[in-house]
Design an enzyme around this catalytic site. Structure first.
Site, mmCIF file in Angstrom:
data_model
loop_
_atom_site.group_PDB
_atom_site.id
_atom_site.type_symbol
_atom_site.label_atom_id
_atom_site.label_comp_id
_atom_site.label_asym_id
_atom_site.label_seq_id
_atom_site.Cartn_x
_atom_site.Cartn_y
_atom_site.Cartn_z
ATOM 1 N N ASP A 13 56.012 46.248 43.971
ATOM 2 C CA ASP A 13 56.812 45.470 43.092
ATOM 3 C C ASP A 13 58.229 45.638 42.983
ATOM 4 O O ASP A 13 58.838 45.661 42.106
ATOM 5 C CB ASP A 13 56.160 45.471 41.839
ATOM 6 C CG ASP A 13 54.735 45.203 41.865
ATOM 7 O OD1 ASP A 13 54.208 44.172 42.607
ATOM 8 O OD2 ASP A 13 53.968 46.020 41.313
ATOM 9 N N LYS A 16 60.678 42.958 46.677
ATOM 10 C CA LYS A 16 60.810 42.562 48.312
ATOM 11 C C LYS A 16 60.978 41.100 48.173
ATOM 12 O O LYS A 16 61.635 40.576 48.990
ATOM 13 C CB LYS A 16 59.427 42.887 48.735
ATOM 14 C CG LYS A 16 59.422 44.671 48.775
ATOM 15 C CD LYS A 16 58.045 44.887 49.359
ATOM 16 C CE LYS A 16 56.899 44.799 48.753
ATOM 17 N NZ LYS A 16 56.607 45.309 47.603
ATOM 18 N N GLY A 40 52.091 40.317 45.173
ATOM 19 C CA GLY A 40 52.331 39.519 44.389
ATOM 20 C C GLY A 40 54.042 39.434 44.163
ATOM 21 O O GLY A 40 54.557 40.557 43.937
ATOM 22 N N HIS A 41 54.680 38.452 44.920
ATOM 23 C CA HIS A 41 56.047 38.490 44.720
ATOM 24 C C HIS A 41 56.491 37.302 43.971
ATOM 25 O O HIS A 41 56.205 36.177 44.232
ATOM 26 C CB HIS A 41 56.450 38.116 46.337
ATOM 27 C CG HIS A 41 55.890 39.111 47.334
ATOM 28 N ND1 HIS A 41 56.073 40.331 47.292
ATOM 29 C CD2 HIS A 41 55.018 38.809 48.591
ATOM 30 C CE1 HIS A 41 55.465 40.900 48.188
ATOM 31 N NE2 HIS A 41 54.971 39.963 49.246
ATOM 32 N N THR A 42 57.183 37.850 42.877
ATOM 33 C CA THR A 42 57.743 36.657 41.864
ATOM 34 C C THR A 42 59.229 36.289 42.670
ATOM 35 O O THR A 42 60.290 37.241 42.769
ATOM 36 C CB THR A 42 57.875 37.161 40.524
ATOM 37 O OG1 THR A 42 56.466 37.548 40.114
ATOM 38 C CG2 THR A 42 58.615 36.187 39.721
ATOM 39 N N GLN A 223 52.897 45.353 49.857
ATOM 40 C CA GLN A 223 52.761 46.785 49.062
ATOM 41 C C GLN A 223 53.910 47.539 49.377
ATOM 42 O O GLN A 223 54.987 47.269 49.470
ATOM 43 C CB GLN A 223 51.420 47.351 49.485
ATOM 44 C CG GLN A 223 50.263 46.702 49.132
ATOM 45 C CD GLN A 223 49.956 45.207 49.852
ATOM 46 O OE1 GLN A 223 50.029 45.315 50.922
ATOM 47 N NE2 GLN A 223 49.781 44.144 48.955
ATOM 48 N N THR A 238 46.523 51.226 49.279
ATOM 49 C CA THR A 238 45.897 50.075 49.790
ATOM 50 C C THR A 238 45.160 50.433 51.188
ATOM 51 O O THR A 238 45.584 51.559 51.573
ATOM 52 C CB THR A 238 47.013 48.776 49.739
ATOM 53 O OG1 THR A 238 46.163 47.529 49.883
ATOM 54 C CG2 THR A 238 47.997 48.848 50.841
ATOM 55 N N GLY A 412 70.594 44.784 42.787
ATOM 56 C CA GLY A 412 70.028 43.602 41.956
ATOM 57 C C GLY A 412 70.354 43.703 40.508
ATOM 58 O O GLY A 412 70.456 44.624 40.097
HETATM 59 P P1 GDP Z 1 57.607 42.397 45.070
HETATM 60 O O1 GDP Z 1 56.010 42.376 45.065
HETATM 61 O O2 GDP Z 1 58.193 43.619 45.656
HETATM 62 O O3 GDP Z 1 58.053 41.157 45.679
HETATM 63 O O4 GDP Z 1 57.945 42.420 43.646
HETATM 64 P P2 GDP Z 1 57.463 41.667 42.230
HETATM 65 O O5 GDP Z 1 57.878 40.153 42.577
HETATM 66 O O6 GDP Z 1 56.028 41.904 42.116
HETATM 67 O O7 GDP Z 1 58.238 42.203 41.026
HETATM 68 C C1 GDP Z 1 59.517 42.375 41.045
HETATM 69 C C2 GDP Z 1 60.071 41.564 39.659
HETATM 70 O O8 GDP Z 1 61.340 41.860 39.327
HETATM 71 C C3 GDP Z 1 59.839 40.128 39.917
HETATM 72 O O9 GDP Z 1 59.733 39.715 38.541
HETATM 73 C C4 GDP Z 1 61.243 39.578 39.976
HETATM 74 O O10 GDP Z 1 61.627 38.276 39.682
HETATM 75 C C5 GDP Z 1 62.176 40.585 39.369
HETATM 76 N N1 GDP Z 1 63.164 41.190 39.960
HETATM 77 C C6 GDP Z 1 63.883 41.105 41.265
HETATM 78 N N2 GDP Z 1 65.310 41.787 41.242
HETATM 79 C C7 GDP Z 1 65.505 41.910 40.133
HETATM 80 C C8 GDP Z 1 66.646 42.205 39.526
HETATM 81 O O11 GDP Z 1 67.571 42.828 40.158
HETATM 82 N N3 GDP Z 1 66.781 42.396 38.250
HETATM 83 C C9 GDP Z 1 65.964 41.811 37.228
HETATM 84 N N4 GDP Z 1 65.885 41.960 36.042
HETATM 85 N N5 GDP Z 1 64.403 41.425 37.803
HETATM 86 C C10 GDP Z 1 64.374 41.346 39.169
HETATM 87 P P1 IMO Z 2 53.303 43.754 46.062
HETATM 88 O O1 IMO Z 2 53.334 43.263 47.690
HETATM 89 C C1 IMO Z 2 51.831 47.108 43.407
HETATM 90 C C2 IMO Z 2 47.876 48.720 44.525
HETATM 91 C C3 IMO Z 2 46.705 48.283 43.610
HETATM 92 C C4 IMO Z 2 45.874 49.628 43.771
HETATM 93 C C5 IMO Z 2 46.013 49.906 45.235
HETATM 94 C C6 IMO Z 2 44.728 49.330 46.007
HETATM 95 O O2 IMO Z 2 53.320 43.054 45.209
HETATM 96 O O3 IMO Z 2 54.232 45.032 46.160
HETATM 97 P P2 IMO Z 2 44.000 46.882 47.057
HETATM 98 O O4 IMO Z 2 43.647 45.730 46.084
HETATM 99 O O5 IMO Z 2 45.252 46.609 47.556
HETATM 100 O O6 IMO Z 2 42.929 47.553 47.726
HETATM 101 O O7 IMO Z 2 44.579 48.026 45.738
HETATM 102 O O8 IMO Z 2 47.161 49.123 45.736
HETATM 103 N N1 IMO Z 2 48.346 47.372 45.012
HETATM 104 C C7 IMO Z 2 49.711 47.178 44.724
HETATM 105 N N2 IMO Z 2 50.413 47.456 43.505
HETATM 106 N N3 IMO Z 2 52.159 45.982 44.001
HETATM 107 C C8 IMO Z 2 51.375 45.191 45.262
HETATM 108 O O9 IMO Z 2 51.894 44.499 46.083
HETATM 109 C C9 IMO Z 2 50.147 46.080 45.452
HETATM 110 N N4 IMO Z 2 49.020 45.570 46.178
HETATM 111 C C10 IMO Z 2 48.164 46.576 45.957
HETATM 112 O O10 IMO Z 2 47.117 48.137 42.104
HETATM 113 O O11 IMO Z 2 46.365 50.631 42.921
HETATM 114 MG MG MG Z 3 54.550 42.465 43.721
#
Ligand code: GDP
Ligand code: IMO
Ligand code: MG
Length: 429
Positions: A13, A16, A40-42, A223, A238, A412
């Site tokens: 998270d 990416k 989960g990528h937002t 991840q 994971t 960012g």
């Molecule tokens: P990922 O799984 O690595 O793609 O990351 P996630 O999407 O799970 O979580 C990153 C969160 O941070 C998302 O809600 C993005 O919209 C947000 N985000 C990404 N870059 C920035 C930043 O530079 N500043 C802020 N405030 N939010 C950011």
């Molecule tokens: P992104 O791509 C954060 C964590 C789960 C758990 C462990 C194993 O959005 O960064 P799994 O369901 O993969 O067997 O769970 O890994 N986990 C993540 N934590 N971001 C993720 O993906 C994750 N994908 C799995 O919370 O601790």
């Molecule tokens: Mg994520």
């Protein structure tokens, strides 16, 4: 700069999805090489917010070829739900390519994931419950189902039968659940075959052809380093290789084709699920970071655990992945803190460590040693050049760069596509 790998440098998270999206149409293909819909990528584009799980983030850019590589585990029901959801919002998913060798998540993998967690009790991993671990376990156990099996009904039925033989024993005798029939699984999986067929190809061959033609390909990790099955905080990880090496094995691209390896890290750190976390803040400060950063899981909605930036983890990620660049995200979230602590060492039973300890036991007992940096109060969300940042924010970034041992190429300053300060071009610089 044709082949660029992008990986999480912390516990996931890191942003990416946004980092991939920022490169936009400058890349011709975006490949997902590990994991599945646990990711989960937002991605925020103007007023629109997208949550991607199984599809690579590059799908949001028109003209980009999204690729699901052989290292991914695919839940076909999720794949089509996601495609339908995006298509309804005007996103073109017609160029998607899916590896014939990617493994499938079947309904029994989800069941086993959930019941295993329940039975583990306090020793649970805190998985996303999507069946990821059991699907990879079957792959390694050589009883997995692959995308190509959907096109041979007889083989599919044989494989499902083989997989269910032991699974049903476990489900019925150990977990007290009902047995699953071969027919129900085969019928469900076959219902996806016709829709999937046009997307399926030898993705490794397609990617090699693109690279040979001088096209730019981005390998987007799911991840992160500390969740990697080999290099992460096992068993709280994971079940795939989320580090840079996984980009090769998970896509069929040889290591000597990779030109650049970009890590993504937050200006602090978070983790979802169980496992050690030395800089975790269990107090109001941690709650404040969670609120300020909107730290709730994109996939499961769970509150993310929060803590200060850990330079040992950053250095470790740099070494294990061979990072050439770091994208530092969410610097804006730190606005308003008077002092910002950064972990520069651990103490374990009175001994100082400047590298990740050898054993998990020591890592569990690691007490962070902090160095404090001056904070800033100015709103930085409008910064587009490094010089737009207040001096204290610049100094914080430069300190993290020094402590992490890798250049910080972009910073960012907000969730939106354009809220980024680029110091070195990720494709050219
Ligand atoms: P990922 O799984 O690595 O793609 O990351 P996630 O999407 O799970 O979580 C990153 C969160 O941070 C998302 O809600 C993005 O919209 C947000 N985000 C990404 N870059 C920035 C930043 O530079 N500043 C802020 N405030 N939010 C950011
Ligand atoms: P992104 O791509 C954060 C964590 C789960 C758990 C462990 C194993 O959005 O960064 P799994 O369901 O993969 O067997 O769970 O890994 N986990 C993540 N934590 N971001 C993720 O993906 C994750 N994908 C799995 O919370 O601790
Ligand atoms: Mg994520």
């Amino acid at each position: 700069m044709p082949a660029i790998v992008l990986v999480g440098a912390q516990w996931g998270d890191e942003g990416k999805g946004k980092a991939t999206d920022v490169l936009g149409s400058r890349v011709e293909a975006v490949v997902k090489f590990n994991g599945g819909n646990n990711a989960g990528h937002t991605v925020v584009v103007g007023d629109e917010k997208y949550a991607l799980h199984l599809l690579p983030s590059g799908i949001l850019t028109a003209g980009v070829t999204p690729v699901i590589g052989n290292g991914v585990v695919i839940d076909p029901s999720v794949l089509f739900q996601e495609i339908e959801g995006l298509t309804a919002r005007g996103v073109d998913c017609s160029k998607l390519l899916v590896s014939a060798s990617a493994h499938l998540i079947a309904p029994y993998h989800r069941t086993v994931d959930r019941v295993t967690e329940r039975f583990l009790g306090v020793r649970r991993i805190g998985t996303t419950g999507r069946g990821i671990g059991p699907a990879y376990a079957d792959k390694v156990n050589r009883i997995g189902l692959r995308v190509q099996d959907l096109f041979d009904e007889k083989i599919l039925a044989q494989k499902v039968e083989g997989a269910l033989e032991t699974r049903n024993q476990l489900l019925v005798k150990v977990y007290n659940r009902r047995a699953i029939t071969v027919d129900e699984i085969v019928d469900e999986l076959l219902s996806y075959a016709d829709r999937l067929r046009p997307m399926v190809c030898d993705t490794g061959l397609e990617l090699t052809r693109m690279l040979d033609a001088g096209k730019t390909v981005l390998y987007e990790g799911g991840q992160a380093t500390m969740l990697d099955i080999d290099h992460g905080t096992y068993p709280f990880v994971t079940s795939s290789n989320a580090t840079a090496g996984g980009a090769c094995t998970g896509s069929g691209t040889p290591p000597n084709r990779i030109d650049r390896i970009v890590g993504v890290a937050k200006a602090y750190i978070t983790r979802v699920g169980e496992g050690p976390f030395p800089t975790e803040l269990l107090d109001d400060v941690g709650e404040g970071l969670r609120r300020a950063g909107g730290e709730f899981g994109t996939t499961t909605g769970r509150p993310r655990r929060t803590g200060w930036y850990d330079a040992l983890i950053a250095r470790y990620a740099s070494r294990v992945n061979g990072l050439t660049d770091l994208v530092l995200t969410k610097l804006d979230v730190l606005t308003g803190y008077e002092r910002i602590p950064v972990c520069t060492a651990y103490e374990v039973d009175g001994v100082k460590h400047t590298e990740i300890p050898l054993t998990q036991t020591d890592f569990h007992h690691a007490v962070p040693v902090y160095e404090e940096f001056e904070g800033w109060t100015e709103d930085i969300s409008g910064a587009r050049e490094f010089s737009d940042l207040p001096k204290a924010a610049q100094d914080y970034v430069l300190a993290l760069e020094e402590l992490s041992g890798v250049r910080i190429s972009a910073v960012g300053v907000g969730p939106d596509r354009d809220q980024i300060v680029v110091r070195t071009d990720l494709l050219e610089g």
